[in-house]
Design a protein around this motif. Sequence first.
Motif, mmCIF file in Angstrom:
data_model
loop_
_atom_site.group_PDB
_atom_site.id
_atom_site.type_symbol
_atom_site.label_atom_id
_atom_site.label_comp_id
_atom_site.label_asym_id
_atom_site.label_seq_id
_atom_site.Cartn_x
_atom_site.Cartn_y
_atom_site.Cartn_z
ATOM 1 N N PRO A 1 -5.640 -10.256 2.414
ATOM 2 C CA PRO A 1 -5.646 -9.847 3.818
ATOM 3 C C PRO A 1 -7.060 -9.645 4.347
ATOM 4 O O PRO A 1 -7.999 -9.389 3.591
ATOM 5 N N SER A 2 -7.174 -9.746 5.661
ATOM 6 C CA SER A 2 -8.449 -9.444 6.315
ATOM 7 C C SER A 2 -8.783 -7.976 6.075
ATOM 8 O O SER A 2 -7.896 -7.171 5.737
ATOM 9 N N LEU A 3 -10.023 -7.621 6.241
ATOM 10 C CA LEU A 3 -10.429 -6.232 6.049
ATOM 11 C C LEU A 3 -9.664 -5.282 6.974
ATOM 12 O O LEU A 3 -9.169 -4.251 6.513
ATOM 13 N N PRO A 4 -9.505 -5.598 8.265
ATOM 14 C CA PRO A 4 -8.721 -4.682 9.115
ATOM 15 C C PRO A 4 -7.285 -4.496 8.637
ATOM 16 O O PRO A 4 -6.756 -3.380 8.678
ATOM 17 N N LEU A 5 -6.653 -5.567 8.151
ATOM 18 C CA LEU A 5 -5.274 -5.446 7.656
ATOM 19 C C LEU A 5 -5.250 -4.655 6.352
ATOM 20 O O LEU A 5 -4.369 -3.827 6.138
ATOM 21 N N ALA A 6 -6.213 -4.891 5.471
ATOM 22 C CA ALA A 6 -6.279 -4.144 4.216
ATOM 23 C C ALA A 6 -6.445 -2.646 4.493
ATOM 24 O O ALA A 6 -5.786 -1.814 3.867
ATOM 25 N N ILE A 7 -7.304 -2.316 5.440
ATOM 26 C CA ILE A 7 -7.515 -0.910 5.801
ATOM 27 C C ILE A 7 -6.245 -0.323 6.405
ATOM 28 O O ILE A 7 -5.846 0.794 6.071
ATOM 29 N N GLU B 1 -9.526 0.564 -2.269
ATOM 30 C CA GLU B 1 -9.821 0.282 -3.677
ATOM 31 C C GLU B 1 -8.614 0.537 -4.569
ATOM 32 O O GLU B 1 -8.407 -0.179 -5.557
ATOM 33 N N GLU B 2 -7.818 1.549 -4.244
ATOM 34 C CA GLU B 2 -6.603 1.819 -5.020
ATOM 35 C C GLU B 2 -5.554 0.733 -4.802
ATOM 36 O O GLU B 2 -4.819 0.371 -5.719
ATOM 37 N N MET B 3 -5.489 0.228 -3.585
ATOM 38 C CA MET B 3 -4.460 -0.745 -3.231
ATOM 39 C C MET B 3 -4.799 -2.159 -3.723
ATOM 40 O O MET B 3 -3.903 -2.882 -4.161
ATOM 41 N N PHE B 4 -6.060 -2.530 -3.676
ATOM 42 C CA PHE B 4 -6.480 -3.895 -4.022
ATOM 43 C C PHE B 4 -7.475 -3.858 -5.174
ATOM 44 O O PHE B 4 -8.414 -3.081 -5.177
#
Length: 65
Positions: free
Chosen positions: A40-46, A57-60
């Motif tokens: 995912p893009s950084l905004p979606l990851a956040i 960091e915990e999620m990915f």
Amino acid sequence: MKNIVRELRTQRGLAQGQLAQAMGVSRQTINSIENDRYTPSLPLAIALARYFGVTVEEMFDDEGL
């Protein structure tokens, strides 16, 4: 990129479509993220991390790269 999106989603009893709607993306996008076919893009990851109350960091985990 390995992630724990599926685990967090199922712990909350959410369907892929429900999470997709909450994130403003398609169900196919969530499916691709969960199956490590799409990073995912950084905004979606956040947004995903905030939604589940964890850090990005915990999620990915990119150590497999």
